[in-house]
Design an enzyme around this catalytic site. Structure first.
Site, PDB file in Angstrom:
ATOM      1  N   ASP A   1       0.830  -1.210   0.000  1.00  0.00           N
ATOM      2  CA  ASP A   1       0.000   0.000   0.000  1.00  0.00           C
ATOM      3  C   ASP A   1       0.862   1.256   0.000  1.00  0.00           C
ATOM      4  OD1 ASP A   1      -1.295  -2.358   1.440  1.00  0.00           O
ATOM      5  OD2 ASP A   1      -3.042  -1.135   0.985  1.00  0.00           O
TER       6      ASP A   1
ATOM      7  N   ASP B   1      -1.631  -2.549  -3.983  1.00  0.00           N
ATOM      8  CA  ASP B   1      -1.915  -1.108  -3.901  1.00  0.00           C
ATOM      9  C   ASP B   1      -0.645  -0.309  -4.164  1.00  0.00           C
ATOM     10  OD1 ASP B   1      -4.544  -1.659  -3.542  1.00  0.00           O
ATOM     11  OD2 ASP B   1      -4.692  -0.840  -1.507  1.00  0.00           O
TER      12      ASP B   1
ATOM     13  N   TYR C   1      -2.103   4.419  -6.179  1.00  0.00           N
ATOM     14  CA  TYR C   1      -3.279   5.177  -5.715  1.00  0.00           C
ATOM     15  C   TYR C   1      -3.684   6.272  -6.694  1.00  0.00           C
ATOM     16  CZ  TYR C   1      -3.192   2.628  -1.337  1.00  0.00           C
ATOM     17  OH  TYR C   1      -3.240   1.632  -0.408  1.00  0.00           O
TER      18      TYR C   1
ATOM     19  N   ASN D   1      -6.885  -3.638  -4.312  1.00  0.00           N
ATOM     20  CA  ASN D   1      -8.118  -3.008  -4.787  1.00  0.00           C
ATOM     21  C   ASN D   1      -7.855  -1.718  -5.551  1.00  0.00           C
ATOM     22  OD1 ASN D   1      -7.383  -2.419  -2.016  1.00  0.00           O
ATOM     23  ND2 ASN D   1      -9.067  -0.951  -2.037  1.00  0.00           N
ATOM     24  N   HIS D   2      -6.757  -1.017  -5.257  1.00  0.00           N
ATOM     25  CA  HIS D   2      -6.475   0.218  -5.998  1.00  0.00           C
ATOM     26  C   HIS D   2      -5.912  -0.058  -7.389  1.00  0.00           C
ATOM     27  CE1 HIS D   2      -7.519   3.235  -2.990  1.00  0.00           C
ATOM     28  NE2 HIS D   2      -7.157   2.317  -2.112  1.00  0.00           N
TER      29      HIS D   2
ATOM     30  N   HIS E   1      -3.637  -9.519  -1.070  1.00  0.00           N
ATOM     31  CA  HIS E   1      -3.822  -8.145  -0.603  1.00  0.00           C
ATOM     32  C   HIS E   1      -4.662  -8.054   0.673  1.00  0.00           C
ATOM     33  CE1 HIS E   1      -3.772  -3.841  -0.790  1.00  0.00           C
ATOM     34  NE2 HIS E   1      -5.086  -3.784  -0.806  1.00  0.00           N
TER      35      HIS E   1
ATOM     36  N   HIS F   1     -11.233  -0.747  10.549  1.00  0.00           N
ATOM     37  CA  HIS F   1     -11.452  -0.588   9.124  1.00  0.00           C
ATOM     38  C   HIS F   1     -11.050  -1.874   8.389  1.00  0.00           C
ATOM     39  CE1 HIS F   1     -12.549   2.569   6.299  1.00  0.00           C
ATOM     40  NE2 HIS F   1     -11.816   1.923   5.425  1.00  0.00           N
ATOM     41  N   HIS F   2     -11.840  -2.277   7.434  1.00  0.00           N
ATOM     42  CA  HIS F   2     -11.616  -3.515   6.662  1.00  0.00           C
ATOM     43  C   HIS F   2     -11.749  -4.775   7.519  1.00  0.00           C
ATOM     44  CE1 HIS F   2     -10.327  -1.051   3.375  1.00  0.00           C
ATOM     45  NE2 HIS F   2      -9.138  -0.794   3.836  1.00  0.00           N
TER      46      HIS F   2
ATOM     47  N   HIS G   1      -3.530  -3.894   2.471  1.00  0.00           N
ATOM     48  CA  HIS G   1      -4.901  -3.384   2.558  1.00  0.00           C
ATOM     49  C   HIS G   1      -5.167  -2.555   3.813  1.00  0.00           C
ATOM     50  CE1 HIS G   1      -8.806  -3.021   0.892  1.00  0.00           C
ATOM     51  NE2 HIS G   1      -9.441  -3.804   1.742  1.00  0.00           N
ATOM     52  N   VAL G   2      -4.858  -3.118   4.971  1.00  0.00           N
ATOM     53  CA  VAL G   2      -5.032  -2.395   6.231  1.00  0.00           C
ATOM     54  C   VAL G   2      -3.783  -1.533   6.433  1.00  0.00           C
ATOM     55  CG1 VAL G   2      -5.166  -2.712   8.728  1.00  0.00           C
ATOM     56  CG2 VAL G   2      -6.512  -4.162   7.193  1.00  0.00           C
ATOM     57  N   HIS G   3      -3.993  -0.220   6.558  1.00  0.00           N
ATOM     58  CA  HIS G   3      -2.852   0.692   6.580  1.00  0.00           C
ATOM     59  C   HIS G   3      -2.269   0.779   7.982  1.00  0.00           C
ATOM     60  CE1 HIS G   3      -4.791   2.620   2.814  1.00  0.00           C
ATOM     61  NE2 HIS G   3      -4.250   1.454   2.577  1.00  0.00           N
TER      62      HIS G   3
HETATM   63 FE   LIG Z   1      -6.114  -1.879  -0.223  1.00  0.00          FE
END
Ligand SMILES: [Fe+2]
Ligand SMILES: *[C@@H]1O[C@H](CO)[C@@H](O)[C@H](O)[C@H]1NC(C)=O
Ligand SMILES: *[C@@H]1O[C@H](CO)[C@@H](O)[C@H](O)[C@H]1NC(C)=O
Ligand SMILES: *[C@@H]1O[C@H](CO)[C@@H](O)[C@H](O)[C@H]1NC(C)=O
Ligand SMILES: *[C@@H]1O[C@H](CO)[C@@H](O)[C@H](O)[C@H]1NC(C)=O
Length: 471
Positions: free
Chosen positions: A171, A200, A203, A237-238, A322, A331-332, A359-361
């Site tokens: 990410d 990711d 972006y 996903n990005h 991911h 989140h997520h 995915h999870v930042h």
């Molecule tokens: Fe992501």
């Protein structure tokens, strides 16, 4: 995360905050958690005129140079680059460090793509798979005065006790934090030899019309690492870039045009899922944004794939995907459940050593747990300690413009061994068939500081008794 819904959420939060502030004013005394107002809806990426985005000198000079593994065994490479205004030279000249006089050459393929009103440069991909193992190679692209020269090392031939060090980045994006993450990776004294990238990338999809110029800037930004060592790509996903409102209905179009993977070499039909061997590791890359249910191509491929792994040749079985199966950020949370339900049983059965996700930042490392006993009626629906299960490491903390996730499920679930919302990168340092050392470096610390670390004992080769506990 979908940028649009995030923006909506941000706006709603801001309005709630304003209302809250008004109410507070009446009481007197405001304690605000609010940090900054954004001047516009654009992501706070490094500006276009930043040093990291500089175009190399010369008319139509090759830019965005990047390499990845080019075959299944590791002695192949895919060399890719973009020439912005004309096809230019399509040839790679390469030689090993002992043989400048014996330069070989190979031709690339060229493709361009359109995305709404954006037209890409000429994207070159050149597969070279006749290299010697464990060797330094130089390569040159472009022609005349403006040619550019780079180098890389091929990995040792696959074998059970071949040491190798992988970097872990996820990410990433293109903010100042992204640049700090990359710098920390480059300066880490443990020296990663190839990057496992957990999805990711640029972006660019956070910009209006998914401004694909931001794919180009990202390509120039990371060139300083990925032109010299392969990054092993996972789609996030990005990378989907599905925007039917502007007529863009081919998922993964920019990503697939720009980032090739050696998927055919592992019998896959899609560049989004594939496998490679590299030194003592067998790496399986999955796509949680492609169909993965029973009977789908990815499912059928993976079923055969696990059978093909020879732990005597490549003891370390690593999965990149991911979306994480186990993490404990709000989140997520549980987004990976449907994939977990499908595949966790195979990860346990085939004794996967470690699963890396993004995915999870934030950063998180799990205990060895599984949750595969549940059959709807038996009530066994909690993760339990399982010595055949992988360690799950979430490392989506590269530093992109969506920022860190700080809200965590409370109390910390017992499957979570360590979690921290900070930007950083990881290193997996494989020593031999039984031992590998993983550590995580956060960007606030010095280059050699380990904010988290763990010895991983190989699930296939570990001694059966006491070594069970992973420190
Ligand atoms: Fe992501
Ligand atoms: C693409 O369309 C957008 C919005 O209409 C505009 O701002 C931009 O300049 C256009 N880009 C090109 C390359 O035509
Ligand atoms: C990015 O990091 C590199 C290496 O640390 C540094 O030279 C460069 O100035 C940084 N660029 C930006 C825009 O922060
Ligand atoms: C597994 O790899 C080892 C070492 O390369 C080799 O000797 C053995 O024949 C392989 N086993 C199979 C089933 O291919
Ligand atoms: C494998 O590496 C570990 C850690 O460096 C070391 O302690 C162990 O002795 C090694 N095993 C063998 C068989 O060399």
């Amino acid at each position: 995360m979908s940028s649009r819904s995030d923006l909506t959420i941000m706006r709603v939060c801001f309005i709630i905050f304003l209302l809250g502030a008004l109410v507070e004013l009446c009481d007197g005394g405001i304690t605000s958690e609010y940090v900054r107002a954004r001047g516009s809806d654009l992501p706070d990426d490094m500006p276009l005129d930043s040093d990291v985005f500089k175009v190399p000198p010369g008319p139509n000079a090759p830019q965005q140079v990047h390499i990845t593994q080019g075959n299944h065994e590791g002695n192949g490479v895919i060399i890719s680059w973009v020439t912005p205004s004309a096809p230019g030279s399509n040839t790679v000249r390469y030689w090993n460090e002992n043989g400048e006089s014996k330069k070989k050459q190979a031709e690339a393929t060229i493709n361009i793509y359109r995305f709404y009103n954006y037209t890409s440069g000429y994207i070159h991909h050149c597969v070279i798979d006749d290299l010697e193992f464990d060797m330094k190679y130089y390569y040159e692209i472009g022609c005349g005065k403006w040619h550019r020269r780079f180098w890389f090392f091929t990995p040792p031939k696959p074998g059970p006790d071949v040491p190798y060090t992988f970097g872990l980045i996820g990410d990433l994006g293109q903010t100042y934090d992204s640049n700090r993450t990359l710098s920390h990776y480059e300066m880490n004294p443990r020296k990663g030899q190839a990057v496992l990238f957990v999805g990711d990338l640029s972006y660019a999809d956070r910009y209006p019309l998914h401004d694909n110029n931001r794919w180009d800037t990202w390509g120039r930004f990371v060139e300083r690492s990925v032109a010299y060592q392969p990054w092993i790509w996972t789609a996030g996903n990005h990378e989907i870039d599905f925007v039917p409102d502007i007529g863009e209905t081919e998922p993964f179009k920019p990503y697939k045009n720009r980032y090739h993977t050696p998927y055919k070499a592992s019998g896959s039909i899609s560049p989004l899922w594939y496998s490679i061997k590299r030194a003592s590791a067998y790496i399986i890359v999955m796509s949680c944004y492609s169909s993965y249910g029973i009977y789908t191509p990815q499912y059928k491929w993976l079923a055969k794939e696990f059978e093909r792994v020879n732990r005597t040749e490549t003891p370390w079985l690593i999965v990149l995907i991911h979306c994480p199966f186990y993490h404990s950020y709000v989140h997520h949370y549980m987004e990976g459940e449907t994939v977990r339900v499908m595949y966790e049983q195979w990860f346990v059965k085939y004794k996967v050593d470690v699963v890396f996700a993004g995915h999870v930042h934030a950063y998180e490392r799990s205990e060895r747990v599984s949750n595969i006993a549940y059959n709807i009626v038996n009530g066994l629906c909690e993760p339990i300690s399982d010595e055949s299960a992988p360690v799950y490491i979430t490392i989506g903390d590269g530093g992109n413009s969506e920022g860190l996730l700080t809200d965590m499920m409370q109390p910390q679930p017992s499957y979570s061994a360590f979690r921290e919302p900070s930007f950083g990168h990881g290193l997996l340092d494989i020593k031999n068939r039984t031992h590998a050392y993983f550590n995580w470096n956060r960007n606030q610390d010095g280059y050699s500081v380990e904010a988290d670390s763990v010895w991983l004992l190989n699930r296939f080769w570990r001694a059966p008794e006491k070594t069970l506990v992973v420190a």
